[in-house]
Design an enzyme around this catalytic site. Structure first.
Site, PDB file in Angstrom:
ATOM      1  N   THR A 146      -8.438   5.621  -6.527  1.00 16.67           N
ATOM      2  CA  THR A 146      -7.375   4.832  -7.167  1.00 16.67           C
ATOM      3  C   THR A 146      -6.383   4.271  -6.148  1.00 16.67           C
ATOM      4  O   THR A 146      -5.726   3.278  -6.424  1.00 16.67           O
ATOM      5  CB  THR A 146      -6.595   5.682  -8.197  1.00 16.67           C
ATOM      6  OG1 THR A 146      -6.053   6.823  -7.539  1.00 16.67           O
ATOM      7  CG2 THR A 146      -7.497   6.117  -9.336  1.00 16.67           C
TER       8      THR A 146
ATOM      9  N   CYS B  52       0.861  -1.183   0.000  1.00 16.73           N
ATOM     10  CA  CYS B  52       0.000   0.000   0.000  1.00 16.73           C
ATOM     11  C   CYS B  52       0.894   1.228   0.000  1.00 16.73           C
ATOM     12  O   CYS B  52       1.693   1.430   0.921  1.00 16.73           O
ATOM     13  CB  CYS B  52      -0.934   0.016   1.209  1.00 16.73           C
ATOM     14  SG  CYS B  52      -1.809   1.591   1.359  1.00 16.73           S
TER      15      CYS B  52
ATOM     16  N   HIS C 134      -6.380   3.334   0.226  1.00 15.23           N
ATOM     17  CA  HIS C 134      -6.063   3.704   1.611  1.00 15.23           C
ATOM     18  C   HIS C 134      -6.736   5.059   1.797  1.00 15.23           C
ATOM     19  O   HIS C 134      -6.407   6.010   1.058  1.00 15.23           O
ATOM     20  CB  HIS C 134      -4.541   3.762   1.786  1.00 15.23           C
ATOM     21  CG  HIS C 134      -4.076   4.160   3.162  1.00 15.23           C
ATOM     22  ND1 HIS C 134      -3.082   3.468   3.853  1.00 15.23           N
ATOM     23  CD2 HIS C 134      -4.435   5.182   3.965  1.00 15.23           C
ATOM     24  CE1 HIS C 134      -2.873   4.064   5.018  1.00 15.23           C
ATOM     25  NE2 HIS C 134      -3.689   5.107   5.116  1.00 15.23           N
TER      26      HIS C 134
ATOM     27  N   ASN D 278     -12.807  10.392  -2.483  1.00 15.53           N
ATOM     28  CA  ASN D 278     -13.292   9.481  -3.510  1.00 15.53           C
ATOM     29  C   ASN D 278     -13.416   8.099  -2.889  1.00 15.53           C
ATOM     30  O   ASN D 278     -12.475   7.630  -2.243  1.00 15.53           O
ATOM     31  CB  ASN D 278     -12.304   9.423  -4.686  1.00 15.53           C
ATOM     32  CG  ASN D 278     -12.203  10.750  -5.428  1.00 15.53           C
ATOM     33  OD1 ASN D 278     -13.165  11.509  -5.470  1.00 15.53           O
ATOM     34  ND2 ASN D 278     -11.039  11.033  -5.993  1.00 15.53           N
TER      35      ASN D 278
ATOM     36  N   HIS E 244      -8.606  14.756  -0.191  1.00 15.73           N
ATOM     37  CA  HIS E 244      -7.897  15.746  -0.998  1.00 15.73           C
ATOM     38  C   HIS E 244      -8.263  17.132  -0.484  1.00 15.73           C
ATOM     39  O   HIS E 244      -9.457  17.469  -0.436  1.00 15.73           O
ATOM     40  CB  HIS E 244      -8.333  15.670  -2.461  1.00 15.73           C
ATOM     41  CG  HIS E 244      -8.086  14.355  -3.131  1.00 15.73           C
ATOM     42  ND1 HIS E 244      -7.117  14.191  -4.097  1.00 15.73           N
ATOM     43  CD2 HIS E 244      -8.679  13.143  -3.005  1.00 15.73           C
ATOM     44  CE1 HIS E 244      -7.137  12.937  -4.531  1.00 15.73           C
ATOM     45  NE2 HIS E 244      -8.082  12.275  -3.890  1.00 15.73           N
TER      46      HIS E 244
ATOM     47  N   HIS F 154      -3.973   1.830   8.208  1.00 14.03           N
ATOM     48  CA  HIS F 154      -4.609   1.447   6.949  1.00 14.03           C
ATOM     49  C   HIS F 154      -6.096   1.173   7.140  1.00 14.03           C
ATOM     50  O   HIS F 154      -6.488   0.245   7.831  1.00 14.03           O
ATOM     51  CB  HIS F 154      -3.938   0.209   6.343  1.00 14.03           C
ATOM     52  CG  HIS F 154      -4.517  -0.127   4.988  1.00 14.03           C
ATOM     53  ND1 HIS F 154      -3.990   0.353   3.808  1.00 14.03           N
ATOM     54  CD2 HIS F 154      -5.614  -0.845   4.642  1.00 14.03           C
ATOM     55  CE1 HIS F 154      -4.719  -0.064   2.797  1.00 14.03           C
ATOM     56  NE2 HIS F 154      -5.715  -0.794   3.274  1.00 14.03           N
TER      57      HIS F 154
ATOM     58  N   CYS G 182       0.547   3.541   3.047  1.00 10.77           N
ATOM     59  CA  CYS G 182       1.167   2.952   4.249  1.00 10.77           C
ATOM     60  C   CYS G 182       2.680   3.157   4.201  1.00 10.77           C
ATOM     61  O   CYS G 182       3.306   3.467   5.218  1.00 10.77           O
ATOM     62  CB  CYS G 182       0.859   1.460   4.343  1.00 10.77           C
ATOM     63  SG  CYS G 182      -0.774   1.089   5.010  1.00 10.77           S
TER      64      CYS G 182
ATOM     65  N   HIS H 176      -8.152   8.574   2.165  1.00  8.74           N
ATOM     66  CA  HIS H 176      -7.478   9.872   2.108  1.00  8.74           C
ATOM     67  C   HIS H 176      -8.465  10.942   1.685  1.00  8.74           C
ATOM     68  O   HIS H 176      -9.471  10.663   1.032  1.00  8.74           O
ATOM     69  CB  HIS H 176      -6.288   9.833   1.141  1.00  8.74           C
ATOM     70  CG  HIS H 176      -6.662   9.389  -0.239  1.00  8.74           C
ATOM     71  ND1 HIS H 176      -6.821   8.065  -0.569  1.00  8.74           N
ATOM     72  CD2 HIS H 176      -6.933  10.088  -1.365  1.00  8.74           C
ATOM     73  CE1 HIS H 176      -7.159   7.969  -1.841  1.00  8.74           C
ATOM     74  NE2 HIS H 176      -7.245   9.185  -2.346  1.00  8.74           N
TER      75      HIS H 176
HETATM   76  P1  AMP Z   1      -7.818   8.946  -5.428  1.00  9.27           P
HETATM   77  O1  AMP Z   1      -7.973   8.916  -6.917  1.00  9.27           O
HETATM   78  O2  AMP Z   1      -8.876   9.718  -4.724  1.00  9.27           O
HETATM   79  O3  AMP Z   1      -7.627   7.552  -4.859  1.00  9.27           O
HETATM   80  O4  AMP Z   1      -6.502   9.769  -5.163  1.00  9.27           O
HETATM   81  C1  AMP Z   1      -5.229   9.207  -5.151  1.00  9.27           C
HETATM   82  C2  AMP Z   1      -4.277  10.347  -5.306  1.00  9.27           C
HETATM   83  O5  AMP Z   1      -3.009   9.916  -4.876  1.00  9.27           O
HETATM   84  C3  AMP Z   1      -4.120  10.846  -6.749  1.00  9.27           C
HETATM   85  O6  AMP Z   1      -4.488  12.218  -6.808  1.00  9.27           O
HETATM   86  C4  AMP Z   1      -2.626  10.632  -7.041  1.00  9.27           C
HETATM   87  O7  AMP Z   1      -2.075  11.663  -7.813  1.00  9.27           O
HETATM   88  C5  AMP Z   1      -2.032  10.576  -5.646  1.00  9.27           C
HETATM   89  N1  AMP Z   1      -0.800   9.824  -5.506  1.00  9.27           N
HETATM   90  C6  AMP Z   1      -0.549   8.575  -5.953  1.00  9.27           C
HETATM   91  N2  AMP Z   1       0.706   8.202  -5.608  1.00  9.27           N
HETATM   92  C7  AMP Z   1       1.235   9.230  -4.903  1.00  9.27           C
HETATM   93  C8  AMP Z   1       2.496   9.462  -4.275  1.00  9.27           C
HETATM   94  N3  AMP Z   1       3.471   8.539  -4.295  1.00  9.27           N
HETATM   95  N4  AMP Z   1       2.700  10.643  -3.657  1.00  9.27           N
HETATM   96  C9  AMP Z   1       1.733  11.582  -3.637  1.00  9.27           C
HETATM   97  N5  AMP Z   1       0.516  11.424  -4.201  1.00  9.27           N
HETATM   98  C10 AMP Z   1       0.286  10.267  -4.846  1.00  9.27           C
HETATM   99 ZN    ZN Z   2      -2.420   1.603   3.469  1.00  4.76          ZN
END
Ligand code: AMP
Ligand code: ZN
Length: 116
Positions: A97, A4, A100, A89, A104, A46, A7, A102
């Protein structure tokens, strides 16, 4: 959780541009920002999504930790007064995507009234 990405960021195994961190939460810049301010606020433990978050009290407490981080991160990013959008989301059709939980924090420009 193994494999993950968030994580791994929370554990310091993958680098991130960290804005704020405490025992329960880490906030870092999104790697593909959609606005001048685009920070992800992430509980370190997580939990896959908001549905799972609501499944027991211990997990639900993580939401409080996220909420407590919101004004701190907003202040640090200079959007506390001007305003911002906080987005979660959930699931495939919700556009999630990274599985885990989160949130925004998006701002730094006029986002308009509509989500899309
Ligand atoms: P979501 O589509 O809501 O799951 O958002 C996932 C977000 O994580 C996307 O906006 C990606 O650009 C961001 N993301 C993915 N990998 C990383 C990373 N290594 N560091 C920072 N952001 C990331
Ligand atoms: Zn995680």
């Amino acid at each position: 959780m193994q494999d993950c990405i968030f994580c791994k960021i929370a554990a310091g195994e993958i680098p991130a541009k960290v804005v704020y961190e405490n025992e329960n939460v880490i906030a870092f810049h999104d790697i593909k920002p959609v606005a001048p301010v685009h920070v992800l606020i992430v509980p370190k433990r997580h939990v896959s999504d908001v549905i799972s978050l609501a499944s027991d009290d211990e997990r639900a407490a993580l939401m409080q930790a996220v909420l407590q981080a919101v004004p701190i991160v907003a202040e640090k990013m200079g959007v506390a007064d001007k305003g911002f959008r906080l987005i979660n989301n959930c699931g495939t059709e919700g556009g999630q995507t990274v599985m885990h939980l989160h949130f925004h924090m998006i701002g730094g420009r006029d986002l308009g009234e509509k989500l899309l």
